[in-house]
Write an enzyme that holds these catalytic residues in place. Sequence first.
Site, PDB file in Angstrom:
ATOM      1  CB  CYS A  75     -52.359  23.552   9.051  1.00 48.59           C
ATOM      2  SG  CYS A  75     -52.779  24.396   7.515  1.00 48.59           S
ATOM      3  CB  CYS A  92     -58.145  21.400  11.023  1.00 48.29           C
ATOM      4  SG  CYS A  92     -57.838  23.188  11.047  1.00 48.29           S
ATOM      5  CD  GLU A 136     -39.951  31.030  19.750  1.00 44.94           C
ATOM      6  OE1 GLU A 136     -40.026  31.184  18.518  1.00 44.94           O
ATOM      7  OE2 GLU A 136     -40.727  30.288  20.392  1.00 44.94           O
TER       8      GLU A 136
END
Length: 385
Positions: free
Chosen positions: A211, A221, A56
């Site tokens: 996106c 999507c 992360e």
Amino acid sequence: MTSSTPDGVVPANHPVDSDDSDPSFSATLIAWQRQHGRHGLPWQQSREAYRVWLSEIMLQQTQVSAVIPYYQRFLNSYPTVFALAAAPVEDVMEHWSGLGYYTRARNLHQCAKQVVEKYQGQFPADPALLQELPGIGRSTAAAITAFSYGTVAAILDGNVKRVFARVFGIAGYPGSKPVEDLMWKRAQALLPSEGIEAYTQGLMDLGATLCTRSKPRCQQCPFQNRCVAYAEGRAAELPTRKPPKAQKEKQAVMLLLQHEHQILLERRPPTGIWGGLLSLPELDGMQDCSDERVSVDAQMVALRQRASQFGDISAMHVLPVVIHAFTHFKLHILPVQVLLDKRHALVAEDDHRWLDIRQAEEYALPAPIKNLLVSVGAQASFAFD
């Protein structure tokens, strides 16, 4: 998986009552992620908090493809948080070299040390406690605890902001406090009661693969039928871009000290740009550029005096300017090549190294410095042998 959390851990940021709650959103996203999302990334193969945290931090403002080799190299050298905490910060910085945003590497090392000292090597499952550690913000803390412990907490990184802005038609620059507060409110309200891992990963995957900032793949999507931006033809407008701001420009005069085929490198201070990395010796630090950029010729006396500390000068040449863009400013590097007949013993051996310029590609250096040395080393005019 369910939203169960370790004993004593209260799910963070869990919505109670909100006008923005929408169970169908999380259900749709979770189903999409499980079928179409990313599942084979190296850090997805383990729920160990250390590995999740490492990924992360590396993924902050960095593409997955760039992170993977660094992540694997870090794990090979530092397989546990204890190993990372015990490593010299210089080694950590060299492992990070080339990944950019070097404050992350310094915070990474400090965070590892604090996890070992305060939590005996166990990352907290409470996002609020994680946020107190260096380099971990609200969204990153939520992602780490969601993937490691199943803690129900909201994330709001750049990908998520883009998804929310388009699906819900939220106008305004997402970096401004009013808009960001609105998005945090919605992020908390949309949290599912179960399946937090798939939901959190789904938000990241949707923003990264469909996106996207440019050329979004709206036809694939799962939210096409309810997306405000798609219905109104505003996908290119949302999220609202940051208002333009004049980019600052700075300059740095750097010495390319050369003795035979070796180049002198100097370790930079621990804070500031390229903190802790080896680089070229710099003259009096970086300066803001004015309309009339300071001439190297005007500083030649000071340059010669600085260079003479390292050896007997035979020649000095001004090389072409190297321009490197950072997030908040543009740096003009003015390199001055200094050829030495004889080099002096160094006062601070630990902070200086003579390295073979022909092997510059192998060294852990800031990208523009490495490119400069590779270029100089390849020039026919510097025939060492």
